[in-house]
Design a protein around this motif. Structure first.
Motif, short mmCIF file in Angstrom:
data_model
loop_
_atom_site.label_atom_id
_atom_site.label_comp_id
_atom_site.label_asym_id
_atom_site.label_seq_id
_atom_site.Cartn_x
_atom_site.Cartn_y
_atom_site.Cartn_z
N HIS A 38 0.86 -1.18 0.00
CA HIS A 38 0.00 0.00 0.00
C HIS A 38 0.90 1.22 0.00
O HIS A 38 1.74 1.38 0.90
N TRP A 39 0.80 2.09 -1.02
CA TRP A 39 1.66 3.26 -1.15
C TRP A 39 0.87 4.53 -0.84
O TRP A 39 -0.19 4.76 -1.43
N ILE A 40 1.41 5.38 0.03
CA ILE A 40 0.82 6.67 0.35
C ILE A 40 1.84 7.76 0.01
O ILE A 40 2.94 7.78 0.59
N VAL A 41 1.51 8.65 -0.93
CA VAL A 41 2.44 9.69 -1.36
C VAL A 41 2.43 10.83 -0.35
O VAL A 41 1.37 11.38 -0.02
N VAL A 42 3.61 11.18 0.15
CA VAL A 42 3.77 12.27 1.10
C VAL A 42 4.09 13.58 0.39
O VAL A 42 3.56 14.64 0.72
N SER A 43 4.96 13.52 -0.60
CA SER A 43 5.30 14.70 -1.40
C SER A 43 5.76 14.26 -2.78
O SER A 43 6.29 13.16 -2.94
N GLY A 44 5.55 15.13 -3.78
CA GLY A 44 5.90 14.79 -5.15
C GLY A 44 4.77 14.05 -5.84
O GLY A 44 3.65 13.95 -5.34
N THR A 45 5.10 13.50 -7.00
CA THR A 45 4.12 12.78 -7.81
C THR A 45 4.69 11.43 -8.22
O THR A 45 5.85 11.34 -8.66
N ALA A 46 3.89 10.38 -8.06
CA ALA A 46 4.29 9.02 -8.43
C ALA A 46 3.57 8.61 -9.71
O ALA A 46 2.36 8.82 -9.84
N LYS A 47 4.33 8.03 -10.63
CA LYS A 47 3.75 7.38 -11.80
C LYS A 47 3.73 5.89 -11.51
O LYS A 47 4.78 5.26 -11.37
N VAL A 48 2.55 5.31 -11.41
CA VAL A 48 2.38 3.95 -10.95
C VAL A 48 1.91 3.06 -12.09
O VAL A 48 0.95 3.39 -12.80
N THR A 49 2.60 1.94 -12.26
CA THR A 49 2.11 0.86 -13.14
C THR A 49 1.56 -0.22 -12.22
O THR A 49 2.27 -0.74 -11.36
N ASN A 50 0.28 -0.55 -12.40
CA ASN A 50 -0.40 -1.51 -11.53
C ASN A 50 -1.18 -2.47 -12.44
O ASN A 50 -2.30 -2.17 -12.87
N GLY A 51 -0.53 -3.58 -12.80
CA GLY A 51 -1.13 -4.49 -13.77
C GLY A 51 -1.16 -3.83 -15.14
O GLY A 51 -0.14 -3.36 -15.66
N GLU A 52 -2.35 -3.74 -15.75
CA GLU A 52 -2.49 -3.14 -17.08
C GLU A 52 -2.66 -1.63 -17.02
O GLU A 52 -2.65 -0.96 -18.06
N ARG A 53 -2.83 -1.06 -15.83
CA ARG A 53 -3.10 0.37 -15.68
C ARG A 53 -1.83 1.14 -15.34
O ARG A 53 -0.97 0.66 -14.60
N THR A 54 -1.71 2.38 -15.86
CA THR A 54 -0.67 3.32 -15.49
C THR A 54 -1.34 4.65 -15.14
O THR A 54 -2.13 5.16 -15.94
N TYR A 55 -1.02 5.20 -13.98
CA TYR A 55 -1.71 6.40 -13.53
C TYR A 55 -0.82 7.17 -12.56
O TYR A 55 0.20 6.67 -12.09
N LEU A 56 -1.21 8.42 -12.27
CA LEU A 56 -0.47 9.29 -11.37
C LEU A 56 -1.10 9.27 -9.98
O LEU A 56 -2.33 9.25 -9.85
N VAL A 57 -0.23 9.29 -8.96
CA VAL A 57 -0.68 9.40 -7.57
C VAL A 57 0.05 10.61 -6.99
O VAL A 57 1.28 10.67 -7.01
N GLU B 65 0.28 13.97 -3.89
CA GLU B 65 0.37 14.15 -2.45
C GLU B 65 -0.97 13.88 -1.75
O GLU B 65 -2.02 14.32 -2.20
N ASN B 66 -0.90 13.09 -0.66
CA ASN B 66 -2.05 12.70 0.16
C ASN B 66 -2.97 11.68 -0.53
O ASN B 66 -4.04 11.39 -0.01
N GLN B 67 -2.54 11.15 -1.65
CA GLN B 67 -3.28 10.07 -2.31
C GLN B 67 -2.56 8.75 -2.08
O GLN B 67 -1.38 8.72 -1.71
N SER B 68 -3.26 7.64 -2.33
CA SER B 68 -2.65 6.33 -2.10
C SER B 68 -3.11 5.35 -3.17
O SER B 68 -4.06 5.62 -3.93
N THR B 69 -2.44 4.19 -3.22
CA THR B 69 -2.82 3.13 -4.14
C THR B 69 -2.43 1.79 -3.53
O THR B 69 -1.56 1.74 -2.64
#
Length: 468
Positions: free
Chosen positions: A399-418, A420-424
């Motif tokens: 479980h990833w929770i972004v504290v600062s900055g922006t994460a580009k996440v590949t999760n199976g077939e999906r790629t999306y941005l997470v 600050e204060n969002q999680s995946t």
């Protein structure tokens, strides 16, 4: 051309708990803001030389590369040893690598974990050694001793070659105190620094003469090796068959061409905590404090606080070192025995000798801030533009929770941005990747849960850093 060859192997176990197997003392900032490796490179400023060649253990390759990158030396070649075989084979790899590229440079062999406070005196010694090396001598640098020392080998000078250099009469092993005192009083003996200068071909000629099996094993390891980005990986199997020996035993004690240049430059190998105390600036009570330290009636002590407040009352002649996962308290006179604690840690199957809570990776760093039977919490920092491998885990979810900055996440077939204060959430068995597409560091908290949380539960499918 002068080619600096910097040997960055070794574990520095006497400087535990700061120095660990995966982050040894040559990669630590002990004496100032530069790491020992970076300080070794920085003191070459003012000497005309080629891009340095670094020799290090394969485990340290990304740590070494990052420290070179910070100095603007991305183009420096890094020779990777799959295992340590001592200094003679390491230098042979550097000499062979240089000559097989059609060059025959003069090698200036330096250790990455030495302190030299008088840089102009070091430069003068290098210049004094150059004509000797050009004339075919194998030059070592003898440290002018300042006291009887039982922790170093000694070099006895022979006949004078010029104002600053001598033929080598003999090398001697680490002496007892009375013998060391006789050596120092005589004025004929110097500490063996482990620094050398010679032409690459001359070293290889002498190695062929005295250690032909070693030379051929190193040659085979290099020929069968491969280029991996800016790393040169020598062949593991061939190098494992190489005899293990120091340059002193393999060549310098046997050659008739050994010469010595005297070096009086505030040298120390910082081989223990007491040695670091010796070379550090002290307060009026003889104390060396680093980090958040409060003291009362404390004298002649070294206190290193890495992570929290350390307070001392009514103590003297102690070494106290605090890290996130260990605390060392030792008398200054007993710090040579810190390595015995490291051996006990290994024997008991613990891992505090191996790495810190903070672990460096080519993409950044993570800190294991909490763990339990079926969970682990990490604070992860990803450098701008860096990406973790495309991977999956058989035994854990994340479980990833972004504290600062922006994460580009590949999760199976999906790629999306997470952001600050969002999680995946990454389920067990899901192929995934994490990337920092931004221009500031990405900070996130990772909560792992599952039946097994070891770092070896990583199946990599793609990795820009060449890891398998």
């Amino acid at each position: 051309m002068l080619l600096p060859v910097i040997m960055a192997g070794g574990s520095g176990s006497r400087l535990w708990p700061l120095s660990r197997q995966l982050n040894p003392k040559q990669f630590l900032a002990l004496a100032d803001n530069l790491t020992m490796l970076q300080a070794t490179i920085a003191r070459l400023d003012g000497v005309v030389h080629a891009m340095p060649c670094l020799i290090c253990n394969e485990q340290h390759r990304f740590l070494a590369a990052e420290q070179l990158r910070q100095m603007g030396l991305e183009g420096a070649q890094i020779l990777l040893e799959p295992e340590g075989r001592n200094t003679a084979p390491a230098i042979a790899l550097a000499a062979l690598n240089a000559t097989e590229q059609g060059d025959d440079p003069i090698l200036l062999v330096l250790a990455a974990d030495h302190l030299i406070r008088d840089v102009p005196a070091f430069h003068a010694a290098v210049q004094a050694a150059l004509p000797l090396a050009e004339a075919g001598k194998l030059v070592t640098f003898g440290i002018v001793p300042i006291h009887p020392e039982t922790g170093y080998g000694y070099i006895q000078r022979g006949v004078s070659l010029d104002t600053h250099s001598f033929a080598v009469a003999r090398f001697v092993e680490k002496p007892d105190f009375e013998t060391a005192k006789e050596y120092v009083d005589s004025g004929e003996y110097f500490w063996n620094s482990g620094m050398f200068m010679f032409r690459a071909s001359r070293y290889l000629d002498e190695l062929k003469r005295f250690q032909p099996t070693m030379l051929e094993a190193c040659r085979e390891a290099l020929v069968k090796g491969q280029q991996d980005m800016h790393f040169v990986r020598v062949d593991r199997e061939a190098f494992a068959g190489c005899p293990q020996d120091s340059i002193d035993y393999a060549v310098m004690e046997q050659t008739e061409s050994a010469a010595m240049v005297a070096l009086d430059a505030g040298w120390s190998d910082i081989g223990s905590w007491s040695a670091l105390w010796d070379v550090s600036g002290k307060d009026e009570d003889g104390n060396v404090f680093r980090g958040d330290v409060l003291s009362e009636s404390t004298q002649n002590s070294l206190v290193y606080a890495e992570n929290r407040l350390v307070a001392t009352v009514g103590v003297r002649n102690l070494v106290i070192v605090e890290t996130k996962d260990a605390v060392l308290v030792a008398h200054k006179d007993a710090v040579q025995d810190v390595k015995k604690i490291v051996e006990k840690i290994k024997t008991q199957g613990r891992n505090e000798h191996f790495n810190h809570r903070e672990v460096y990776r080519p993409w950044g760093v993570y800190d294991s801030i909490d763990n339990g039977g079926r969970y682990q919490v990490k604070r992860i920092t990803v450098r701008p533009g860096a990406k973790l491998s495309v991977q999956m885990h058989h035994h854990r979810a994340e479980h990833w929770i972004v504290v600062s900055g922006t994460a580009k996440v590949t999760n199976g077939e999906r790629t999306y941005l997470v952001t600050e204060n969002q999680s995946t959430f990454i389920p067990i068995g899901q192929v995934h990747a994490l990337e920092n597409p931004g221009v500031i560091p990405l900070e996130l908290i990772e909560v792992q849960s599952g039946s097994y949380l070891g770092e070896d539960d990583i199946v990599r499918f793609e990795d820009r850093y060449g890891r398998t």
